[in-house]
Design a protein around this motif. Structure first.
Motif, PDB file in Angstrom:
ATOM      1  N   TRP A 101      -4.750  17.131  -3.205  1.00 56.77           N
ATOM      2  CA  TRP A 101      -4.985  15.677  -3.547  1.00 56.77           C
ATOM      3  C   TRP A 101      -3.909  15.060  -2.921  1.00 56.77           C
ATOM      4  O   TRP A 101      -4.163  13.744  -2.538  1.00 56.77           O
ATOM      5  CB  TRP A 101      -4.543  15.760  -5.287  1.00 56.77           C
ATOM      6  CG  TRP A 101      -4.528  14.296  -5.872  1.00 56.77           C
ATOM      7  CD1 TRP A 101      -5.232  13.663  -6.134  1.00 56.77           C
ATOM      8  CD2 TRP A 101      -3.068  13.760  -6.136  1.00 56.77           C
ATOM      9  NE1 TRP A 101      -4.710  12.467  -6.702  1.00 56.77           N
ATOM     10  CE2 TRP A 101      -3.419  12.537  -6.740  1.00 56.77           C
ATOM     11  CE3 TRP A 101      -1.654  14.037  -5.853  1.00 56.77           C
ATOM     12  CZ2 TRP A 101      -2.293  11.695  -7.240  1.00 56.77           C
ATOM     13  CZ3 TRP A 101      -0.637  13.351  -6.563  1.00 56.77           C
ATOM     14  CH2 TRP A 101      -1.122  12.069  -7.077  1.00 56.77           C
ATOM     15  N   ALA A 102      -2.699  15.134  -2.722  1.00 58.68           N
ATOM     16  CA  ALA A 102      -1.613  14.258  -2.050  1.00 58.68           C
ATOM     17  C   ALA A 102      -1.947  14.234  -0.750  1.00 58.68           C
ATOM     18  O   ALA A 102      -1.852  12.907  -0.154  1.00 58.68           O
ATOM     19  CB  ALA A 102      -0.370  15.207  -2.093  1.00 58.68           C
ATOM     20  N   CYS A 154      -4.398   6.255   2.654  1.00 57.44           N
ATOM     21  CA  CYS A 154      -3.527   4.853   2.593  1.00 57.44           C
ATOM     22  C   CYS A 154      -3.566   4.567   3.927  1.00 57.44           C
ATOM     23  O   CYS A 154      -3.287   5.074   4.934  1.00 57.44           O
ATOM     24  CB  CYS A 154      -1.986   5.265   2.108  1.00 57.44           C
ATOM     25  SG  CYS A 154      -1.177   4.060   2.042  1.00 57.44           S
ATOM     26  N   PRO A 155      -3.746   3.148   3.988  1.00 59.74           N
ATOM     27  CA  PRO A 155      -3.633   2.427   5.281  1.00 59.74           C
ATOM     28  C   PRO A 155      -2.117   2.477   5.983  1.00 59.74           C
ATOM     29  O   PRO A 155      -1.957   2.040   7.225  1.00 59.74           O
ATOM     30  CB  PRO A 155      -4.187   1.056   5.313  1.00 59.74           C
ATOM     31  CG  PRO A 155      -4.235   0.791   3.645  1.00 59.74           C
ATOM     32  CD  PRO A 155      -4.102   2.266   3.136  1.00 59.74           C
ATOM     33  N   ALA A 156      -1.359   2.583   5.381  1.00 60.14           N
ATOM     34  CA  ALA A 156       0.190   2.453   5.737  1.00 60.14           C
ATOM     35  C   ALA A 156       0.874   3.641   6.081  1.00 60.14           C
ATOM     36  O   ALA A 156       1.878   3.578   6.717  1.00 60.14           O
ATOM     37  CB  ALA A 156       1.290   1.713   4.539  1.00 60.14           C
ATOM     38  N   VAL A 157       0.112   4.670   6.138  1.00 63.19           N
ATOM     39  CA  VAL A 157       0.537   5.973   6.509  1.00 63.19           C
ATOM     40  C   VAL A 157      -0.048   6.277   8.013  1.00 63.19           C
ATOM     41  O   VAL A 157      -1.200   5.944   7.913  1.00 63.19           O
ATOM     42  CB  VAL A 157       0.338   7.034   5.708  1.00 63.19           C
ATOM     43  CG1 VAL A 157       0.487   8.401   6.056  1.00 63.19           C
ATOM     44  CG2 VAL A 157       0.878   6.691   4.395  1.00 63.19           C
ATOM     45  N   ARG A 159       1.973   6.884  -6.715  1.00 59.56           N
ATOM     46  CA  ARG A 159       0.964   7.625  -7.500  1.00 59.56           C
ATOM     47  C   ARG A 159       1.521   9.109  -7.049  1.00 59.56           C
ATOM     48  O   ARG A 159       1.464   9.864  -7.787  1.00 59.56           O
ATOM     49  CB  ARG A 159      -0.188   7.561  -6.705  1.00 59.56           C
ATOM     50  CG  ARG A 159      -0.981   6.051  -7.085  1.00 59.56           C
ATOM     51  CD  ARG A 159      -2.600   6.396  -6.691  1.00 59.56           C
ATOM     52  NE  ARG A 159      -2.835   6.315  -5.403  1.00 59.56           N
ATOM     53  CZ  ARG A 159      -2.784   5.472  -4.417  1.00 59.56           C
ATOM     54  NH1 ARG A 159      -2.456   4.205  -5.041  1.00 59.56           N
ATOM     55  NH2 ARG A 159      -3.036   5.521  -3.437  1.00 59.56           N
ATOM     56  N   LEU A 160       1.975   9.429  -5.895  1.00 64.21           N
ATOM     57  CA  LEU A 160       2.233  10.555  -5.588  1.00 64.21           C
ATOM     58  C   LEU A 160       3.758  11.041  -6.722  1.00 64.21           C
ATOM     59  O   LEU A 160       3.651  12.024  -7.010  1.00 64.21           O
ATOM     60  CB  LEU A 160       2.902  11.147  -4.133  1.00 64.21           C
ATOM     61  CG  LEU A 160       1.435  10.770  -2.885  1.00 64.21           C
ATOM     62  CD1 LEU A 160       2.071  11.066  -1.661  1.00 64.21           C
ATOM     63  CD2 LEU A 160       0.676  11.799  -3.226  1.00 64.21           C
ATOM     64  N   ALA A 180       0.983  -1.279  -0.008  1.00 63.34           N
ATOM     65  CA  ALA A 180       0.077  -0.081  -0.161  1.00 63.34           C
ATOM     66  C   ALA A 180       0.804   1.296  -0.006  1.00 63.34           C
ATOM     67  O   ALA A 180       0.741   2.214  -0.565  1.00 63.34           O
ATOM     68  CB  ALA A 180      -0.917   0.054   1.097  1.00 63.34           C
ATOM     69  N   LEU A 181       1.806   1.170   0.587  1.00 65.81           N
ATOM     70  CA  LEU A 181       2.996   2.487   0.990  1.00 65.81           C
ATOM     71  C   LEU A 181       3.575   2.612  -0.329  1.00 65.81           C
ATOM     72  O   LEU A 181       3.596   3.801  -0.792  1.00 65.81           O
ATOM     73  CB  LEU A 181       3.722   2.300   1.936  1.00 65.81           C
ATOM     74  CG  LEU A 181       4.779   3.540   2.534  1.00 65.81           C
ATOM     75  CD1 LEU A 181       3.652   4.662   2.538  1.00 65.81           C
ATOM     76  CD2 LEU A 181       5.682   3.109   3.300  1.00 65.81           C
ATOM     77  N   GLU A 208      -4.689  11.573  -0.674  1.00 64.52           N
ATOM     78  CA  GLU A 208      -4.380  10.183  -0.993  1.00 64.52           C
ATOM     79  C   GLU A 208      -3.492   9.683  -0.061  1.00 64.52           C
ATOM     80  O   GLU A 208      -3.635   8.491   0.380  1.00 64.52           O
ATOM     81  CB  GLU A 208      -3.366  10.347  -2.231  1.00 64.52           C
ATOM     82  CG  GLU A 208      -3.861  10.612  -3.716  1.00 64.52           C
ATOM     83  CD  GLU A 208      -4.721   9.438  -4.031  1.00 64.52           C
ATOM     84  OE1 GLU A 208      -3.865   8.422  -4.220  1.00 64.52           O
ATOM     85  OE2 GLU A 208      -5.828   9.431  -4.901  1.00 64.52           O
ATOM     86  N   LEU A 248       1.180   4.261  -3.008  1.00 61.04           N
ATOM     87  CA  LEU A 248       0.779   5.455  -2.715  1.00 61.04           C
ATOM     88  C   LEU A 248       2.167   6.273  -3.182  1.00 61.04           C
ATOM     89  O   LEU A 248       1.830   7.540  -3.640  1.00 61.04           O
ATOM     90  CB  LEU A 248       0.642   5.747  -0.951  1.00 61.04           C
ATOM     91  CG  LEU A 248       0.734   7.110  -0.664  1.00 61.04           C
ATOM     92  CD1 LEU A 248      -0.451   7.804  -1.038  1.00 61.04           C
ATOM     93  CD2 LEU A 248       0.989   7.503   0.595  1.00 61.04           C
ATOM     94  N   LEU A 249       3.395   5.949  -2.856  1.00 59.65           N
ATOM     95  CA  LEU A 249       4.549   6.960  -3.122  1.00 59.65           C
ATOM     96  C   LEU A 249       4.649   6.625  -4.719  1.00 59.65           C
ATOM     97  O   LEU A 249       4.900   7.865  -5.573  1.00 59.65           O
ATOM     98  CB  LEU A 249       5.739   6.070  -2.752  1.00 59.65           C
ATOM     99  CG  LEU A 249       5.622   6.276  -0.916  1.00 59.65           C
ATOM    100  CD1 LEU A 249       7.001   5.655  -0.532  1.00 59.65           C
ATOM    101  CD2 LEU A 249       5.734   7.766  -0.375  1.00 59.65           C
TER     102      LEU A 249
END
Lengths: 503, 248
Positions: B123-124, B131-134, A370-371, A363-364, B127, A367-368
């Motif tokens: 947006w950032a 995210c569940p990892a954050v 996408r960002l 998941a992380l 997102e 996310l990274l």
């Protein structure tokens, strides 16, 4: 399987490019390009109409204009020609992943095992010639068992032959030396003086004296065209690990259409990756436009991935850069870099508590990714340096580097730093002493409290001139604001800078 | 069927606690799947749930940039996971990891994102919160001329994203006279009181301006002790500050 090569010869690429860029030029008039050569101006390329009236490259510009008064002239652009040739090599990847530019005026394609997709080698050659002619590029071609043989046949014969492997020496023997071996003009003249005009003349000569007189290069070229020496081509782009290709009967223009094709390609590619046990780190979407232009959109991922939904989201941002114009006729998705999928990134394979960790890591990473498609994203790596600007460096967000050098961040430090220290005006009651008043954004502030100095010497081993020692003070204004200021510059003429905000 | 005996005394405290929990659940923070506790701020502050709720967005107004960033770093470090620090605008001020490390925020858990355009920043942030990892994300607004507009819609979106992902969301903005109404769960104001008795133990003035399901409070004077990693309430200074506040 024996190797098979397709060679394409583009005799008038330079002038064809000009006619494509300026469609208004009358077709009937001859066209040539020129460039200064010493104190003369000479022709560098001529089109077929110009060649018909007797012009040739290397001729003086004044002579050419005397022969053909209506000659159209444009300055030569060798760098642009090289770029165009490279672009054509990329375009030719529609036939095979192994394509190479053969400067200054040729393309080489390794079509081993690819020809049946278009109904045979002759059909493939015809397809390439037709498509290039449609976009206005004069082309001749040949298919042979060796790259150099194909190139020689394409240049020396006008009938676009397809030659079976194994008879290279026989086919090239009657060809003229000039186009077949692409020799310099001076060497050709010398060979002609000895009565050597065609390839079979050279084949009959003893090799030793030939090498002594004309150099090893001549023998190398000769061995190449007769197929004695195998030359592998250097592809324009290394072939991808995996690819999915879609030919489109009707050119697509709309974003919806592109999305639909991308979905289908992603499904195919990810199925291929799953079968191979791989995950992709770099994926490129290549789109062939109807007019011959090739466009690419690339994405990268932090972890090896093969989840179509995630990859589609990464592409969503980038697809806006495609310019369909008249439409795309073919699209391909290539995994340029792949890695074996580790258990850590496959939640379904992990056991018990590891499953949560694996899911979080994925998941992380997603996310990274996408960002990172849209914004600069970085992690910080501590550096063993006392100079504030060098205390950290940016690193890839996917690397986690927890090692902190001993003594790092030991001093009371600001939490916010000015990217460029801002000049300050201060009042100093004693020479070389701490300030008592400072002026910030036009307002004077009395200093409530001053701590310091903390003296930092520049890092001499970095070899940066114009760095001066800095004396840092922690100051507190009467309003409670705490700042990190420093004195720097030459001892006689100190400058004061605001460098950070303390907590 | 007889109902419950009327003479059994009601356990008022237990009933109230159960009702409060139900209201909290209905209001949406601390959803069932995020079973981690609230993020502690400072012992002695009357906060519902004992700290800042995770899976929610909180707003911090900073009268000076330094103390606001440090306070946010302390809170984010206490979430114990990966932190996204999203800086907006073409800001000359950048977060400096050595200083943040002294607030407990280790560089290994910090990811820095810079968004020049305001929609990109929002947006950032969304997102990141989704995210569940954050475990924590910070959106740092630039000072007024460059800073974007944070309205009810934007913060509501962030709040929904945080509820989906379970992260602690912080919005750090300069203290302006006319702060827009937002959907943040709490709103704090933090100012600097200067250094305390120790050389590097800064003192801050905390004020809880708004809190959903609780009562605003403050100002409180607190001291940040970097050596122990604690935020301590100064009893006597708070008392005088409160009286001064009441008088003013």
């Amino acid at each position: 399987m024996t190797a098979r090569y397709l060679a394409l010869y583009l005799p008038s690429l330079a002038t064809d490019r000009i006619r494509r860029a300026e469609p208004g030029l009358p077709r009937s008039l001859p066209l040539a390009t020129w460039e200064p050569f010493g104190n003369r101006r000479v022709l560098t390329a001529v089109d077929s109409a110009a060649a018909d009236v007797g012009l040739r490259p290397g001729q003086a510009l004044a002579d050419a204009q005397a022969i053909a008064p209506d000659l159209l002239l444009r300055p030569a652009d060798p760098a642009g020609d090289a770029r165009a040739l490279h672009a054509l090599a990329l375009w030719a990847r529609r036939y095979t992943p192994l394509t190479a530019a053969d400067p200054p005026d040729g393309l080489l394609l390794d079509i081993t095992g690819c020809a049946h997709l278009l109904g045979g080698e002759a059909a493939l050659l015809r397809d390439a010639l037709v498509r290039l002619r449609q976009v206005g590029i004069t082309t001749r071609g040949a298919v042979a068992g060796a790259a150099a043989t194909g190139a020689a046949l394409a240049r020396a014969r006008g009938d676009n032959p397809v030659v079976v492997s194994g008879i290279e020496a026989g086919v090239v023997a009657p060809l003229l030396l000039g186009p077949a071996l692409r020799l310099p003009q001076a060497m050709l003249a010398e060979l002609a003086r000895l009565g050597l005009r065609r390839v079979h003349d050279l084949l009959g000569q003893p090799r030793g004296p030939l090498a002594r007189r004309f150099g090893q290069d001549l023998l190398g070229r000769l061995d190449g065209v007769v197929g004695r020496r195998r030359v592998s081509i250097q592809p324009a782009i290394p072939p991808p690990d995996l690819a999915a290709i879609q030919d489109l009967l009707e050119p697509i223009i709309t974003r919806t259409g592109i999305d639909a094709v991308l979905d289908r390609l992603l499904e195919d590619l990810c199925a291929g990756l799953r079968q191979a046990g791989l995950g992709a780190r770099q994926i490129t979407l290549t789109a062939w436009r109807v007019d011959g232009a090739v466009q690419e959109v690339a994405i990268g991922t932090g972890l090896a991935m093969r989840d179509p939904a995630h990859l589609r989201r990464l592409f969503a941002e980038r697809l806006e850069r495609l310019e369909p114009d008249l439409g795309f006729e073919r699209m391909a998705l290539e995994a340029r870099a792949t890695e074996p999928m580790a258990v850590a990134v496959q939640p379904s394979l992990a056991v018990g508590g590891r499953r949560d960790e694996a899911a979080m890591a994925v998941a992380l990473a997603q996310l990274l990714d996408r960002l990172g498609q849209r914004l600069p994203v970085h992690r910080v790596a501590p550096v063993a340096s006392h100079w504030p600007e060098h205390a950290v460096t940016a690193q890839d967000p996917h690397d986690v580097d927890p090692t902190v050098p001993p003594g790092w961040a030991a001093q009371p430090r600001p939490v916010l730093l000015l990217r460029r220290p801002a000049p300050l005006e201060v009042v100093i009651p004693l020479p070389d002493g701490p300030p008592s008043l400072l002026r910030l954004q036009g307002l004077a502030h009395r200093l409530h409290r001053v701590e310091g100095p903390l003296r930092l010497e520049p890092e001499w081993w970095r070899n940066r001139p114009n760095r001066f020692r800095r004396d840092y003070y922690q100051v507190e204004l009467a309003s409670g604001v705490r700042l990190w200021v420093c004195r720097t510059g030459l001892p006689g003429a100190p400058r004061w800078l605001l460098h950070g905000h303390l907590p | 069927m007889p109902s419950a005996a009327p003479d059994v005394p009601l356990d008022q405290a237990a009933v109230l606690a159960a009702l409060r929990a139900r209201v909290t659940r209905l209001e949406g923070f601390g959803r069932a799947q995020h079973n981690l506790g609230a993020v502690p701020v400072c012992e002695g502050l009357p906060l519902p749930g004992g700290g800042l709720a995770r899976a929610a967005v909180h707003e911090v107004l900073a009268t000076t940039p330094g103390c606001g960033a440090a306070f946010c770093a302390v809170l984010l470090a206490r979430t114990g996971g990966t932190i996204l620090w999203i800086a907006t605008g073409r800001d000359e001020l950048m977060a400096w990891p050595p200083g943040l490390a002294r607030c407990g925020l280790a560089p290994a858990s910090l990811v820095i994102v810079r968004a020049e355009r305001w929609p990109d920043a929002l947006w950032a942030m969304e997102e990141a919160l989704r995210c569940p990892a954050v475990t924590g994300a910070l959106l740092a607004l630039a000072p007024p001329p460059g800073g974007g507009k944070l309205d009810l819609t934007a913060t509501r979106r962030l709040q929904l994203a945080a509820e989906a992902g379970g992260a602690l969301g912080l919005v750090l903005r300069p203290d302006a006279a006319c702060a827009d109404h937002t959907a943040a769960v709490t709103r704090w104001r933090i100012g600097s009181l200067g250094a305390g008795h120790g050389l590097d133990d800064p003192r801050w003035q905390l004020e809880l301006l708004r809190v959903r399901g609780g009562r605003p409070g403050g100002p409180w004077a607190v001291t940040w002790r970097a050596a122990t990693g604690r935020l301590d309430l100064d009893k006597e200074a708070t008392a005088t500050g409160a009286t001064r506040h009441a008088a003013g």
